[in-house]
Design a protein around this motif. Structure first.
Motif, PDB file in Angstrom:
ATOM      1  N   CYS A  56      12.104 -35.799  28.782  1.00  0.00           N
ATOM      2  CA  CYS A  56      10.834 -35.236  29.273  1.00  0.00           C
ATOM      3  C   CYS A  56      10.957 -34.736  30.707  1.00  0.00           C
ATOM      4  N   SER A  57      11.879 -35.329  31.469  1.00  0.00           N
ATOM      5  CA  SER A  57      11.966 -35.003  32.892  1.00  0.00           C
ATOM      6  C   SER A  57      12.752 -33.723  33.172  1.00  0.00           C
ATOM      7  N   SER A  64      13.805 -29.929  33.722  1.00  0.00           N
ATOM      8  CA  SER A  64      13.059 -28.748  34.143  1.00  0.00           C
ATOM      9  C   SER A  64      13.135 -27.689  33.053  1.00  0.00           C
ATOM     10  N   ASN A 108       7.850 -25.189  35.506  1.00  0.00           N
ATOM     11  CA  ASN A 108       7.361 -26.535  35.195  1.00  0.00           C
ATOM     12  C   ASN A 108       8.473 -27.409  34.646  1.00  0.00           C
ATOM     13  N   LYS A 109       8.097 -28.658  34.406  1.00  0.00           N
ATOM     14  CA  LYS A 109       8.964 -29.586  33.675  1.00  0.00           C
ATOM     15  C   LYS A 109       8.449 -29.722  32.252  1.00  0.00           C
ATOM     16  N   SER A 158       7.739 -32.382  30.718  1.00  0.00           N
ATOM     17  CA  SER A 158       6.679 -33.401  30.678  1.00  0.00           C
ATOM     18  C   SER A 158       5.308 -32.831  31.015  1.00  0.00           C
ATOM     19  N   ASP A 159       5.255 -31.706  31.729  1.00  0.00           N
ATOM     20  CA  ASP A 159       3.973 -31.087  32.046  1.00  0.00           C
ATOM     21  C   ASP A 159       3.275 -30.555  30.800  1.00  0.00           C
ATOM     22  N   PHE A 160       4.039 -30.347  29.750  1.00  0.00           N
ATOM     23  CA  PHE A 160       3.474 -29.796  28.510  1.00  0.00           C
ATOM     24  C   PHE A 160       3.322 -30.854  27.421  1.00  0.00           C
ATOM     25  N   GLY A 168       3.887 -34.383  27.859  1.00  0.00           N
ATOM     26  CA  GLY A 168       3.700 -35.758  28.299  1.00  0.00           C
ATOM     27  C   GLY A 168       5.030 -36.453  28.547  1.00  0.00           C
ATOM     28  N   LYS A 169       4.985 -37.766  28.685  1.00  0.00           N
ATOM     29  CA  LYS A 169       6.174 -38.527  29.056  1.00  0.00           C
ATOM     30  C   LYS A 169       6.672 -39.441  27.944  1.00  0.00           C
TER      31      LYS A 169
END
Length: 290
Positions: free
Chosen positions: A20-21, A23, A202-203, A205-207, A209-210
């Motif tokens: 998730c982290s 980029s 963005n990353k 996770s921005d889309f 979640g984590k």
């Protein structure tokens, strides 16, 4: 690990595991490299089949010419004597006129074809159904296998103008070909999910979640093509199963309607007054002469 199901249009390409982290810049480049490298493997395998059948590529100025035209123009393939397959060659004319016709013997031909099949299976779209994730190392391994097979059959190497050698050296020219239309440059690549562009600034996770156990379908395409079509609510296979279920139900209802016959009511066992007549002793009374 987040699992990405990468598609081009509605066609599955491969599965990829990531975090998730990561980029979106790195992820887009990673997906694009695997996508383009798989196309490279497929192109090489296709040419290797021709190499196994008809030998190495002719010089560009000799391709498509008949033997008489080559003789009249006094053209000579200087690479024919340099690029001889191991164990000698077997002549098999290339009707298209792209290759010189000096094909490898059956043993060497089997090496090329078997390696090509194994490489294609390693990066095949069927790996999606088998839930096998593909990474760049797997694709590089498939390329190394192909390169090794060519070196076994042609220890002196291939001519510099042969498309297989050009693919290995990343010098292929795909301009004006259908294969060139399939390739996506890293700078032009876009990833989409749920009708949203996954912007490179963005990353992931921005889309999504984590949650590292997330599974999503992403679509790769070139810039300027707009949003790709959304995934259907149900798959084609599920739709087929539903249609089959409703068809069976309709057939069952038709059979019940056909069997809606009340003639059984005239049967003795269906007579609701039979027990009463038996107690009164008037069962089986018949009127009229015997």
């Amino acid at each position: 690990m987040v699992q990405l199901h990468v598609k081009r249009g509605d066609e599955s390409q491969f599965l990829l595991e990531t975090t998730c982290s990561i980029s979106m810049e790195d992820l887009t480049q990673q997906v694009t490299r695997i996508y383009n490298s798989r196309l490279k493997v497929q192109r090489i395998c296709s040419e290797m089949e021709e190499l196994a059948e008809h030998g190495v590529f002719l010089l560009p100025n000799m391709q498509g010419l008949t033997d008489e035209q080559i003789e009249d123009l006094k053209l000579k393939d200087e690479w024919a004597d340099k690029c001889v397959p191991s164990g000698g060659s077997v002549f098999k004319k290339d009707e298209i006129g792209r290759r010189n016709g000096h094909a490898p013997n059956e043993k060497m031909k089997a090496v090329l074809k078997k390696t090509g099949e194994e490489a294609k299976a390693q990066i095949s779209k069927k790996q999606v159904q088998a839930n096998v994730c593909v990474n760049m190392e797997m694709v590089k391994d498939a390329l190394d296998q192909l390169r090794g097979a060519v070196m076994i059959v042609y220890p002196m190497g291939l001519p510099p103008h042969d498309p297989i050698r050009m693919e290995f050296e990343d010098k292929e020219d795909l301009s004006g070909t259908n294969a060139g239309l399939e390739v996506i440059e890293e700078s032009e690549a876009q990833l989409w999910w749920a009708a949203k562009e996954l912007k490179r600034t963005n990353k992931l996770s921005d889309f999504v979640g984590k949650n590292e156990k997330t599974k999503i379908i992403v679509k790769i395409q070139k810039k300027g093509q707009g949003a790709p079509s959304r995934e259907p609510v149900i798959s084609n296979e599920e739709q087929k199963q539903m249609m089959l279920y409703y068809h069976r139900k309709q057939e069952e209802l038709k059979k019940l309607e056909e069997n809606d016959d009340d003639s059984y009511l005239n049967s003795e066992w269906a007579d609701s007054h039979a027990l009463k007549r038996q107690f009164h002793g008037v069962k089986d009374i018949k009127w009229g002469p015997r």
